[in-house]
Design a protein around this motif. Structure first.
Motif, mmCIF file in Angstrom:
data_model
loop_
_atom_site.group_PDB
_atom_site.id
_atom_site.type_symbol
_atom_site.label_atom_id
_atom_site.label_comp_id
_atom_site.label_asym_id
_atom_site.label_seq_id
_atom_site.Cartn_x
_atom_site.Cartn_y
_atom_site.Cartn_z
ATOM 1 N N GLY A 72 -100.746 27.487 -5.284
ATOM 2 C CA GLY A 72 -102.039 27.398 -5.157
ATOM 3 C C GLY A 72 -103.205 28.051 -4.871
ATOM 4 O O GLY A 72 -102.956 28.831 -4.752
ATOM 5 N N ARG A 73 -104.004 27.699 -4.883
ATOM 6 C CA ARG A 73 -105.657 28.997 -4.842
ATOM 7 C C ARG A 73 -106.431 29.802 -3.938
ATOM 8 O O ARG A 73 -106.209 30.370 -3.141
ATOM 9 C CB ARG A 73 -106.660 29.085 -6.311
ATOM 10 N N THR A 74 -106.246 27.782 -2.834
ATOM 11 C CA THR A 74 -107.571 28.222 -1.874
ATOM 12 C C THR A 74 -106.630 28.822 -0.571
ATOM 13 O O THR A 74 -107.184 29.387 -0.294
ATOM 14 C CB THR A 74 -107.667 26.629 -1.353
ATOM 15 N N ASP A 102 -111.012 19.471 -6.279
ATOM 16 C CA ASP A 102 -112.310 20.491 -6.072
ATOM 17 C C ASP A 102 -112.287 21.183 -7.263
ATOM 18 O O ASP A 102 -114.018 21.395 -7.859
ATOM 19 C CB ASP A 102 -111.663 21.545 -4.856
ATOM 20 N N HIS A 103 -111.382 22.019 -7.879
ATOM 21 C CA HIS A 103 -111.634 22.419 -8.560
ATOM 22 C C HIS A 103 -111.851 21.524 -10.164
ATOM 23 O O HIS A 103 -113.520 22.326 -10.719
ATOM 24 C CB HIS A 103 -110.348 23.306 -9.804
ATOM 25 N N ASN A 104 -111.354 20.760 -10.765
ATOM 26 C CA ASN A 104 -112.307 20.040 -11.067
ATOM 27 C C ASN A 104 -114.176 19.080 -11.181
ATOM 28 O O ASN A 104 -114.976 19.374 -11.584
ATOM 29 C CB ASN A 104 -111.911 18.457 -11.726
ATOM 30 N N SER A 318 -99.683 38.764 -14.711
ATOM 31 C CA SER A 318 -100.744 39.637 -15.477
ATOM 32 C C SER A 318 -100.288 39.259 -16.431
ATOM 33 O O SER A 318 -99.695 38.710 -17.356
ATOM 34 C CB SER A 318 -99.893 40.956 -15.409
ATOM 35 N N TYR A 319 -101.539 38.652 -16.513
ATOM 36 C CA TYR A 319 -101.911 38.443 -18.817
ATOM 37 C C TYR A 319 -102.365 39.598 -19.488
ATOM 38 O O TYR A 319 -101.387 39.598 -20.877
ATOM 39 C CB TYR A 319 -102.992 37.588 -19.030
ATOM 40 N N LEU A 320 -102.091 40.534 -18.955
ATOM 41 C CA LEU A 320 -101.952 41.963 -19.716
ATOM 42 C C LEU A 320 -100.073 41.891 -19.937
ATOM 43 O O LEU A 320 -100.326 42.706 -21.570
ATOM 44 C CB LEU A 320 -102.638 43.185 -19.362
ATOM 45 N N PRO A 351 -105.363 24.756 -15.782
ATOM 46 C CA PRO A 351 -107.023 25.153 -14.391
ATOM 47 C C PRO A 351 -107.962 26.183 -14.775
ATOM 48 O O PRO A 351 -109.065 25.696 -14.316
ATOM 49 C CB PRO A 351 -106.869 24.449 -13.658
ATOM 50 N N HIS A 352 -107.186 27.171 -14.412
ATOM 51 C CA HIS A 352 -108.508 28.154 -14.734
ATOM 52 C C HIS A 352 -108.671 29.584 -15.216
ATOM 53 O O HIS A 352 -109.967 30.084 -15.076
ATOM 54 C CB HIS A 352 -107.888 29.328 -12.790
ATOM 55 N N PHE A 353 -108.325 28.771 -16.603
ATOM 56 C CA PHE A 353 -108.380 29.570 -18.247
ATOM 57 C C PHE A 353 -110.236 29.697 -17.834
ATOM 58 O O PHE A 353 -111.135 29.305 -17.872
ATOM 59 C CB PHE A 353 -108.412 28.139 -19.445
ATOM 60 N N CYS A 354 -110.788 30.874 -18.357
ATOM 61 C CA CYS A 354 -112.029 31.079 -18.394
ATOM 62 C C CYS A 354 -113.355 30.209 -18.758
ATOM 63 O O CYS A 354 -112.243 30.411 -20.254
ATOM 64 C CB CYS A 354 -111.920 32.892 -19.253
ATOM 65 N N THR A 355 -113.621 30.408 -18.105
ATOM 66 C CA THR A 355 -114.840 29.322 -18.337
ATOM 67 C C THR A 355 -116.029 29.872 -19.125
ATOM 68 O O THR A 355 -116.161 28.797 -20.426
ATOM 69 C CB THR A 355 -115.801 29.281 -16.913
HETATM 70 C C1 HEM Z 1 -111.955 33.052 -15.158
HETATM 71 C C2 HEM Z 1 -110.950 36.711 -19.193
HETATM 72 C C3 HEM Z 1 -115.644 37.074 -20.291
HETATM 73 C C4 HEM Z 1 -116.499 33.555 -16.429
HETATM 74 C C5 HEM Z 1 -111.414 34.263 -16.264
HETATM 75 C C6 HEM Z 1 -109.479 34.271 -16.378
HETATM 76 C C7 HEM Z 1 -109.769 35.575 -17.118
HETATM 77 C C8 HEM Z 1 -110.889 35.801 -18.332
HETATM 78 C C9 HEM Z 1 -108.095 36.508 -18.075
HETATM 79 C C10 HEM Z 1 -108.741 34.450 -15.616
HETATM 80 C C11 HEM Z 1 -107.972 33.802 -15.131
HETATM 81 C C12 HEM Z 1 -107.083 32.490 -13.897
HETATM 82 O O1 HEM Z 1 -107.153 33.627 -13.435
HETATM 83 O O2 HEM Z 1 -105.441 32.768 -14.365
HETATM 84 C C13 HEM Z 1 -112.254 36.897 -19.634
HETATM 85 C C14 HEM Z 1 -112.932 37.446 -20.733
HETATM 86 C C15 HEM Z 1 -113.651 38.093 -21.371
HETATM 87 C C16 HEM Z 1 -114.573 36.771 -20.079
HETATM 88 C C17 HEM Z 1 -111.230 38.987 -21.967
HETATM 89 C C18 HEM Z 1 -114.779 38.452 -22.366
HETATM 90 C C19 HEM Z 1 -113.898 39.511 -22.797
HETATM 91 C C20 HEM Z 1 -115.721 35.774 -19.063
HETATM 92 C C21 HEM Z 1 -117.492 35.438 -19.523
HETATM 93 C C22 HEM Z 1 -117.816 34.248 -18.297
HETATM 94 C C23 HEM Z 1 -116.933 33.892 -17.597
HETATM 95 C C24 HEM Z 1 -118.571 35.423 -20.778
HETATM 96 C C25 HEM Z 1 -119.062 33.799 -17.446
HETATM 97 C C26 HEM Z 1 -120.006 32.982 -18.718
HETATM 98 C C27 HEM Z 1 -115.656 33.124 -15.808
HETATM 99 C C28 HEM Z 1 -115.139 32.347 -14.580
HETATM 100 C C29 HEM Z 1 -114.007 32.395 -14.442
HETATM 101 C C30 HEM Z 1 -113.372 33.297 -15.881
HETATM 102 C C31 HEM Z 1 -116.489 31.333 -14.516
HETATM 103 C C32 HEM Z 1 -112.627 31.948 -13.541
HETATM 104 C C33 HEM Z 1 -112.479 30.519 -14.116
HETATM 105 C C34 HEM Z 1 -111.758 29.624 -12.640
HETATM 106 O O3 HEM Z 1 -111.043 29.662 -12.306
HETATM 107 O O4 HEM Z 1 -111.983 28.431 -12.891
HETATM 108 N N1 HEM Z 1 -112.031 34.843 -17.613
HETATM 109 N N2 HEM Z 1 -113.445 36.735 -19.744
HETATM 110 N N3 HEM Z 1 -115.770 35.211 -18.216
HETATM 111 N N4 HEM Z 1 -114.124 34.352 -15.547
HETATM 112 FE FE1 HEM Z 1 -113.283 34.712 -17.576
#
Ligand code: HEM
Length: 407
Positions: A72-74, A102-104, A318-320, A351-355
Motif C-alpha cells: 500500500g501507499r497510504t 480511495d484511489h478509484n 525500479s521501473y528503470l 493502479p498507479h499507472f501514469c494518468t
Molecule cells: C505517475 C511516468 C508524464 C501525471 C507516473 C509514474 C510513472 C510516470 C513511472 C509512477 C507509477 C507508480 O507510482 O507506480 C511518466 C513519464 C511521462 C509522464 C515517463 C512522460 C514522458 C505525465 C504527464 C502527466 C502525468 C504529462 C499529467 C498531465 C501523472 C500522475 C501520476 C503519474 C498524476 C500518479 C498516478 C497515480 O499514482 O495514480 N508517471 N509520466 N505524467 N503521472 Fe506520469
C-alpha cells in the motif's frame, strides 16, 4: 523495523547507501546497475527519511509488487520512510498516495479528461500550439535552445487546455509551474506552490456548476456533488497541472539521443510512418528519473525471490531497472528500434499507472514529428559534452538543448 528473516535461511542482503550523484547525459545510474547485479531483491538507504527499504529490480517482481494490494501507499504517509526527497508533504487527494477504494474514487472525476478519445479531440489544438512555437523558432533562425523555446512551453500550454486555464490566467499559472519545476531553490518553489494552489482552490470553487469538459469543471462538479472534498480536488489538480514537466525532460533526453546518434536520426527521418515503435523503445531505454520514486509498504508478510518481506517493511520498485531486465528485453542496454515485443513499464504499472500516459505520448509524437519536419538538418549547435544537464533533480534531462538547422 521488524526482525530480519529470509525463507531460504540466507542472510538478508546488506543495506546499501544510495546517494544520488548528479548524472550527466543519458548514462544509466551505476549504483542501480550494481544493485541489479547483486540480486533481484536488495536493500537500500536513501539520503533522507529513516531506516532502509527493499528494492525490487526484476521485471516480474516489479509488475507483481505494483499490482498487488498487499503493498500500500497510504501507510507511507504516516512514516518517515527512507527516501530521495528532502521534503515530504503528501496532500489529501494525491492520487499517488491513495490506496483502493480511495484511489478509484479520486481518479474517477479526472479520468475522462485523459482518455484516448479525449486526446484525439485535443490533437488538432495541440498541433496548432506547437506549430506556433516552432514557427517562432523558424522565423528567428538558428541557433535556438529547444528547451526554452519549445519543450518547456508546449507541455505547459497543452496541459492548460486540458485543465481549462482561462487565457487571461495562463501567464501567471505558467510562471508558477515554471518556478516549481525549475531548480532555482526550495523557497522560490514554495512561494510558487502557494500561489498555484490558491489559484486552483478559487478556480475549483468557481466551476461548481460549470458544464465544461475541462478538468477544473469536472473537479468543481465532483466537489459540488460530494464525491470528493475541496482539499482533495486541489490535491488532484496540482500534480496534473505540473505533470507536463515529465514531457519536457523525457523528450529532452529523447531528442538528445537522436541528435547524438546519427543512425537513430536517420532511421526516424527515413521511415516517419514507423516512428511509433522507435519512440516506445526510447521510452523503455531513457533513464527518466534519478533513483526511485514513491515507496510502498507491505501490509502483510509477502514472499518474493526467496526473501520474506515482513508486514510494515517499505519496498521500492525500479521501473528503470525492470526496463533493462535481460529476461524480458534481450541485449537490454542497446537501443533497438526493431524491438518487438516491447512491453516496457516506462509509465508504471498497476493502479498507479501514469494518468498522463496518453497525453505524454501524444505530445512526444507531435514534438518529434514537427521538429524533424520543420527543422531540416537539425543538429546540436555545441559539442555533445557541452550540453548542460539538470542537477539535484528527480526527473533527469538537459537544462538546455542548443540546436541549429539548415535555414
Ligand atoms: C505517475 C511516468 C508524464 C501525471 C507516473 C509514474 C510513472 C510516470 C513511472 C509512477 C507509477 C507508480 O507510482 O507506480 C511518466 C513519464 C511521462 C509522464 C515517463 C512522460 C514522458 C505525465 C504527464 C502527466 C502525468 C504529462 C499529467 C498531465 C501523472 C500522475 C501520476 C503519474 C498524476 C500518479 C498516478 C497515480 O499514482 O495514480 N508517471 N509520466 N505524467 N503521472 Fe506520469
Amino acid at each position: 523495523m521488524t526482525e530480519e528473516t529470509t525463507l531460504t535461511g540466507q542472510a538478508p542482503p546488506p543495506v546499501r547507501d544510495w546517494s544520488t550523484p548528479d548524472l550527466d547525459g543519458t548514462d544509466f545510474d551505476p549504483v542501480l546497475a550494481d544493485l541489479m547485479r547483486e540480486g533481484p531483491l536488495t536493500r537500500i538507504r536513501l539520503p533522507f527519511g529513516e531506516g532502509w527499504a527493499w528494492l525490487a529490480t526484476r521485471y516480474d517482481d516489479v509488475k507483481l509488487i505494483t499490482n498487488d494490494p498487499r503493498f500500500g501507499r497510504t501507510e507511507v504517509t504516516h512514516r518517515q520512510v527512507t527516501r530521495m526527497a528532502p521534503n515530504f508533504a503528501p496532500r489529501p487527494g494525491s492520487l499517488a498516495w491513495a490506496d483502493q477504494p480511495d484511489h478509484n474514487r479520486l481518479r474517477k472525476p479526472v479520468a475522462g479528461a485523459f482518455t484516448v478519445s479525449a486526446m484525439k479531440r485535443l490533437r488538432p489544438r495541440a498541433q496548432a500550439v506547437l506549430d506556433e512555437l516552432v514557427e517562432g523558432v523558424v522565423q528567428d533562425g538558428p541557433p535556438a535552445d529547444l528547451i526554452e523555446r519549445v519543450l518547456e512551453p508546449f507541455p505547459l500550454t497543452v496541459v492548460s487546455e486540458v485543465m481549462g486555464v482561462p487565457a487571461a490566467d495562463r501567464g501567471q499559472v505558467h510562471a508558477w509551474t515554471r518556478e516549481i519545476i525549475s531548480t532555482n531553490g526550495v523557497e522560490a518553489a514554495g512561494r510558487a506552490k502557494d500561489g498555484l494552489y490558491g489559484w486552483i482552490t478559487a478556480t475549483v470553487r468557481a466551476r461548481a456548476a460549470s458544464p465544461g469538459e475541462d478538468v477544473y469543471s469536472m473537479l468543481g462538479g465532483a466537489v459540488a456533488r460530494g464525491e470528493i472534498s475541496e482539499a482533495e480536488a486541489v490535491g488532484l489538480a496540482g500534480p496534473l497541472q505540473i505533470g507536463g514537466e515529465a514531457v519536457t525532460h523525457n523528450c529532452g533526453q529523447m531528442l538528445y539521443l537522436m541528435l547524438t546518434r546519427p543512425e537513430l536520426m536517420e532511421r526516424m527521418r527515413a521511415r516517419p510512418e514507423a516512428r511509433g515503435p522507435v519512440l516506445d523503445e526510447l521510452f523503455r531505454w531513457i533513464p527518466h528519473r534519478s533513483s526511485v520514486g514513491l515507496a510502498r509498504i507491505a501490509l502483510e508478510d509477502v514472499e518474493i525471490a526467496g526473501h520474506r518481506i515482513a508486514a510494515g517493511e517499505p519496498v521500492y520498485v525500479s521501473y528503470l531497472a525492470a526496463n533493462r531486465d535481460p529476461a524480458v528485453f534481450p541485449d537490454p542496454d542497446r537501443i533497438d528500434p526493431d524491438r518487438d515485443p516491447n512491453p516496457h513499464v516506462a509509465f508504471g504499472n498497476g493502479p498507479h499507472f501514469c494518468t498522463g500516459t496518453v497525453l505524454a505520448r501524444l505530445q512526444t509524437e507531435l514534438l518529434v514529428d514537427t521538429l524533424l519536419d520543420r527543422l531540416p538538418g537539425l543538429r546540436l549547435a555545441v559539442p555533445a559534452e557541452q550540453v548542460r544537464w539538470r542537477h539535484r533533480t528527480m526527473i533527469r534531462g538537459p537544462q538546455t538543448l542548443p540546436v541549429t538547422w539548415s535555414a
